[in-house]
Write a protein that holds these residues in place. Structure first.
Motif, PDB file in Angstrom:
ATOM      1  N   UNK A 299       0.837  -1.199   0.000  1.00  0.00           N
ATOM      2  CA  UNK A 299       0.000   0.000   0.000  1.00  0.00           C
ATOM      3  C   UNK A 299       0.872   1.249   0.000  1.00  0.00           C
ATOM      4  N   UNK A 300       0.294   2.331  -0.475  1.00  0.00           N
ATOM      5  CA  UNK A 300       0.866   3.679  -0.387  1.00  0.00           C
ATOM      6  C   UNK A 300       2.378   3.703  -0.411  1.00  0.00           C
ATOM      7  N   UNK A 301       2.960   3.956   0.735  1.00  0.00           N
ATOM      8  CA  UNK A 301       4.393   4.171   0.814  1.00  0.00           C
ATOM      9  C   UNK A 301       5.159   2.933   1.293  1.00  0.00           C
ATOM     10  N   UNK A 302       4.500   1.773   1.350  1.00  0.00           N
ATOM     11  CA  UNK A 302       5.221   0.574   1.769  1.00  0.00           C
ATOM     12  C   UNK A 302       6.287   0.200   0.743  1.00  0.00           C
ATOM     13  N   UNK A 303       7.393  -0.318   1.237  1.00  0.00           N
ATOM     14  CA  UNK A 303       8.452  -0.764   0.349  1.00  0.00           C
ATOM     15  C   UNK A 303       8.906  -2.144   0.804  1.00  0.00           C
TER      16      UNK A 303
END
Lengths: 357, 357
Positions: A299-303
């Motif tokens: 999600x979103x800013x997960x890396x």
């Protein structure tokens, strides 16, 4: 014991570090018999100070520096970053200046000056590791000090410490991962129907993209990370320009999103493998991930990062939402690793420092 | 240095350990100045031996033991596991007997005997950690030796070593993950249209399920893992029977698969949190995961664990296909951790051993 720190650069990460050291003061003392003191600070805009007697993180924070006054009990320091790194009466330099991806300077010179004067270095700056890792590693060994840099990739998510302390006698055969969160944030917006421009604006509004987004979208940020990982984990000797950057940038993103098959997810992915000739090849490209790929669902800013190893097969790490706090934690972990004597090339007992003590 | 090992239990994992030690012989010597020798072995079916001079892993393998002869250069050992653990002339016991989940015995007694006689212990057996962790930890500290158990959860995927060496001053606030791969394999088959019975047969054919699948499907395996994680990472003091096992087993699986919404994926999930009263609560249940959950997309036998922390936010580890090799790697890592002096309660210098030297 006391570890005296010189703080070079103090933006969001430096501030988060001061807060975390304050918050964890009791744990550090109880678990590791460790008191972290700050004997100097320098930023480009706020100037510098030294305090040979050492200030607590709480004392530095309460001064309001680098936005407010110099901390009480400190004296102004007039030199540049290199002079500060060489002369601050500290056991370790905490290097948190901004990255210049093309050259790694002036951070390389800061790190070099600190190591050469017998100080440990912890840095969250990818530049020195991407451009000068072998030299700096050798310099640290020569001077019996440590160079740690957990926060250069995926914030404080254990990557280098994982390799050093939990994967002994393991060969890293390759890795892949969606390492540039800005690109992947923009791609998520585009897959939901936004234009590149709107995606970038949304990323900027969320505080995750620079004013000039090309460093992220064109794959330079990911290339620098790829090089750090390849050089450290796979003993490669690459520079960012050696990384193959394929079909990146705004126009390629538009084309790839338009051509995306249903249920696939587009990500900017880093990949490295060792070729048949033994050389490591690294690339950054837009990849349509099938729904069965765990990275497709970040999600979103997960890396995340997947390591291919000869002992454990594949091992994947995913970082939830990262930020300055996570980066500061990686810096704190590195400092603790040095104090515990876990890091290579640790000289026991602090050096006397350039000024006083 | 030499570390002399007593091998108690030698099935697939023991065999994989002997192979890995053979394969990594050169790396162990070069990186850690470490020679691992085997001074004894015991299995229930093949009996035991001791070899005070120590055999290499290659020598043990080439004897064919435990299927073939006793290794050349060894003498038979007639006692039981406890006697072996206490008397084998070794620096460390490698405990690889099969789990008895209800009591943890006889492995607890093996571990206790080894620690009490001044030997380090590395075990891949969840029983002692699930049923007697606090006692055994204290016993190890009393005798200045180490107790390591990386392979008890997710094979050799770094969980406990991750917490010990890469997440200092971090509080684990909770965790969740699909820890029982057999259940999740069977559920995958069922979501593709198979019956529970067919799914179990397929799992047995793939070599991942026991003859009696209820230990996995009813949540006992996951409960034991939950307790190991909670007791070690969150300082809880749970036993497997304290774990809430909700809506598990064949009938619940049929009902849950039938009620599953489109695009959701059913997994048997472990979860632990600290309640408002400070106590840790752990559960195992069938959970429909939305498509945005990375765990929903784990293939076949992949497993994973998500830690919730006060320093890094959420951190997720995913193990690719595991097996005896991965478990053996965790055991080897633990042995190296002890030799590097990283583990708590390490007495430097090997003890003299019960027989000879």
């Amino acid at each position: 014991m006391e570890l005296r720190l010189a703080l070079l650069g103090c933006g969001n990460v430096g501030h988060a570090l001061l807060e975390m050291v304050t918050e964890k003061e009791h744990d550090l003392l109880r678990r590791f018999d460790l008191r972290l003191s700050f004997t100097g600070g320098l930023t480009r805009s706020a100037g510098g100070w030294v305090a040979p007697e050492g200030l607590t993180a709480r004392q530095v924070l309460s001064s309001g520096w680098p936005l407010g006054e110099l901390p009480t009990g400190s004296v102004p320091f007039a030199g540049d970053g290199v002079a500060f790194a060489a002369a601050c009466p500290a056991d370790a330099l905490v290097e948190l200046t901004s990255l210049r991806p093309q050259t790694g300077e002036p951070a390389i010179s800061h790190v070099r000056a600190a190591l050469a004067s017998g100080r440990h270095v912890v840095t969250a700056n990818k530049g020195p590791i991407a451009h000068a890792y072998r030299d700096l590693r050798e310099l640290a060994a020569e001077h019996g000090v440590s160079l740690r840099f957990e926060s250069t990739v995926l914030d404080g998510t254990p990557i280098f410490n994982l390799a050093d302390f939990t994967l002994p006698v393991t060969r890293i055969l390759g890795f892949r991962g969606p390492l540039n969160s800005t690109s992947n944030f923009v791609l998520s917006q585009m897959m939901a129907g936004a234009s590149v421009e709107d995606g970038v604006t949304a990323a900027q509004r969320a505080g995750v993209a620079e004013a000039d987004p090309s460093y992220d979208l064109d794959g330079w940020d990911a290339s620098v990370k790829a090089v750090v990982l390849a050089n450290v984990l796979m003993d490669a000797d690459l520079r960012p320009a050696d990384v193959k950057r394929l079909k990146l940038g705004a126009q390629a993103m538009r084309t790839a999103v338009a051509a995306l098959k249903p249920r696939a997810t587009l990500k900017q992915m880093v990949e490295a493998t060792r070729g048949a000739d033994g050389h490591v090849e690294a690339s950054v490209r837009l990849v349509p991930l099938p729904p069965g790929d765990a990275f497709a669902h970040l999600a979103g800013m997960e890396t995340g990062l997947r390591l291919r190893t000869d002992t454990m097969g594949e091992l994947t790490l995913i970082e939830g939402e990262g930020g300055p706090g996570q980066t500061a934690f990686g810096v704190l972990t590195d400092l603790i690793t040095i104090v515990r004597g876990l890091a290579p090339s640790v000289r026991r007992g602090p050096p006397s420092g350039g000024l006083g003590r």
